[in-house]
Design a protein around this motif. Structure first.
Motif, PDB file in Angstrom:
ATOM      1  N   VAL A  79       0.979  -1.155  -0.047  1.00 58.53           N
ATOM      2  CA  VAL A  79      -0.181  -0.068  -0.044  1.00 58.53           C
ATOM      3  C   VAL A  79       0.942   1.219   0.044  1.00 58.53           C
ATOM      4  N   PRO A  80       0.717   2.135  -0.900  1.00 59.41           N
ATOM      5  CA  PRO A  80       1.537   3.313  -0.835  1.00 59.41           C
ATOM      6  C   PRO A  80       1.460   4.387   0.303  1.00 59.41           C
ATOM      7  N   ALA A  81       2.490   4.673   0.594  1.00 60.35           N
ATOM      8  CA  ALA A  81       2.458   5.741   1.705  1.00 60.35           C
ATOM      9  C   ALA A  81       3.107   6.940   1.308  1.00 60.35           C
ATOM     10  N   PHE A  82       2.612   8.321   1.881  1.00 60.66           N
ATOM     11  CA  PHE A  82       3.387   9.300   1.189  1.00 60.66           C
ATOM     12  C   PHE A  82       4.221  10.207   2.478  1.00 60.66           C
ATOM     13  N   THR A  83       5.516  10.489   2.010  1.00 60.76           N
ATOM     14  CA  THR A  83       6.358  10.780   2.930  1.00 60.76           C
ATOM     15  C   THR A  83       6.167  12.315   3.249  1.00 60.76           C
ATOM     16  N   GLY A  84       6.870  12.590   4.467  1.00 61.95           N
ATOM     17  CA  GLY A  84       6.781  13.937   4.798  1.00 61.95           C
ATOM     18  C   GLY A  84       5.800  14.215   6.054  1.00 61.95           C
TER      19      GLY A  84
END
Length: 430
Positions: A79-84
């Motif tokens: 599952v894609p995660a978004f950094t920051g």
């Protein structure tokens, strides 16, 4: 008669408060009882449903083969995660966000809702990282290894939802159905827990405000304001809670014909501070509007009520494995949106721990292994520029009232025992 939350909290601390569930109040109303403000101090409410406006924020250290400046791409069980937003330069710490509607690139029927439940169950999650220097590595991690993990709702707990039907002559895939919507008003899908839904019991948000304490998936959290797409006619809430205290039974992933969605549960106490609040609490399912939408055009075509959905129906699917007629392919097992049905030596098995009581299996099984009365939408519908009375059978429920009732009862018991502090809001939601 007006009462303050402070006065009611004082009664709770003295063990003098009368606490009831919204369902108990509505049952008394149906029996013809006249409920007055002096009869009840707090009413507990709950809902368990698919809630797309969900995301998680996490921060945790990760074992890497060598130091990296920042991660550019992250996947958790695919599952894609978004950094920051914090890069954590050379600290080996990931700050990330996972949207509840994100889907795994490895498994088509696995999404963020499944991931969140796996995490709360303390299952090891595979974290795959691509760094800014194009290094790639993977590591295993559990929720216990995450100092910070919170679940947020950007659009939860609508006062009331909509029923969806398909007027068109073609099958339509949608997040509002676990399979394709059959054409020509063959069936309806519904959402919302009706009379026990939190915002239905306080539609003017007199007692639910910024800072209101509630339970999200069983973990104590706080309301942070109104949610996206909230309006005076259809208010909803935004809030968050720590994932570490959540109950996996109250959350999870639900597979729709447009991909996996996220299940979230809320339970909120409503202090009875005014007659207006009490009047809202006393409104039963039949008095709560249920708009009917054509899923293909997203157009309003009629108005029903939640009595169609929750009165005279079965809240739980009945399971009778001996009725199996040994179909070559088990449609109930193949189409179950929770993967709660399996076969063991060609005999059906139902995992009640996973089951959402959506009722779809009861419409697919020819032998009667799975049965449930799901009700029907009964109202005038204007589908093809011609209004006529119709009765469309409900074939899918995207809310689980059975567990929502248990949540409201559990919150009631915690209030009475003193293990949940109701408290006051910091500010009203405008």
């Amino acid at each position: 008669m007006q009462r303050t939350v402070e006065e009611i909290c004082s009664k709770i601390s003295r063990k003098e408060a009368v606490v009831m569930t919204a369902h108990e109040i509505c049952q008394l109303v149906r029996e013809g009882k006249d409920i007055k403000m002096e009869d009840v101090d707090v009413v507990t409410t709950a809902t368990r449903a698919i809630m797309s406006g969900t995301y998680a924020v996490m921060s945790f250290p990760i074992e890497a083969p060598r130091q990296f400046t920042r991660a550019t791409k992250i996947f958790m069980n695919g599952v894609p995660a978004f950094t920051g937003p914090c890069p954590n330069e050379r600290l080996g710490i990931l700050d990330l966000m996972v949207f509840g509607t994100s889907h795994s690139g490895l498994r088509p029927d696995y999404g963020a809702g499944h991931l969140f439940r796996d995490m709360v169950q303390q299952k090891e999650v595979e974290v795959s990282v691509i760094t800014d220097e194009n290094d790639t590595f993977t590591a295993g991690i559990t929720l216990n290894d995450m100092p910070f993990a919170r679940l947020f709702g950007t659009r939860h707990c609508f006062k009331n939802y909509s029923a969806f039907v398909n007027c068109s002559p073609k099958t339509v895939n949608s997040i509002f159905h676990a399979i394709g919507f059959c054409p020509d008003l063959t069936g309806a899908s519904v959402s919302g827990c009706g009379e026990i839904n939190p915002v239905k019991n306080d539609p003017l948000l007199e007692t639910i405000g910024i800072g209101t304490r509630f339970l999200m998936n069983g973990s104590e959290g706080f309301v942070i304001g109104s949610g996206t797409r909230s309006s005076a006619a259809k208010p909803n809430l935004a809030g968050f809670a720590d994932m570490h205290g959540m109950d996996p039974q109250l959350m999870g992933g639900f597979i729709t014909s447009a991909g996996p969605e996220c299940i979230v549960s809320w339970a909120i106490p409503i202090p009875v501070t005014s007659q207006a609040v009490l009047d809202a609490i006393k409104t039963t399912d039949t008095g709560i509007s249920l708009p009917v939408m054509d899923v293909d055009r997203r157009k309003l075509i009629g108005q029903a009520d939640y009595g169609n959905v929750w009165q005279g129906v079965d809240l739980e699917v009945t399971f009778k494995p001996s009725a199996c007629v040994q179909c070559p392919t088990c449609a109930a097992e193949e189409k179950c949106p929770m993967d709660a049905i399996s076969l063991n030596n060609a005999r059906p098995v139902l995992d009640r721990y996973l089951c959402f009581n959506c009722g779809l299996c009861s419409t697919l099984c020819p032998g009667g292994v799975f049965t449930a009365r799901l009700g029907s939408i009964r109202t005038d519908l204007n589908c093809y520029d011609e209004e006529r009375y119709m009765e469309v059978p409900i074939v899918l429920r995207q809310s689980d009232r059975k567990r929502a009732l248990k949540m409201a009862e559990e919150l009631k018991n915690r209030l009475i025992a003193g293990s949940f502090s109701m408290g006051q809001m910091a500010e009203r939601i405008k």
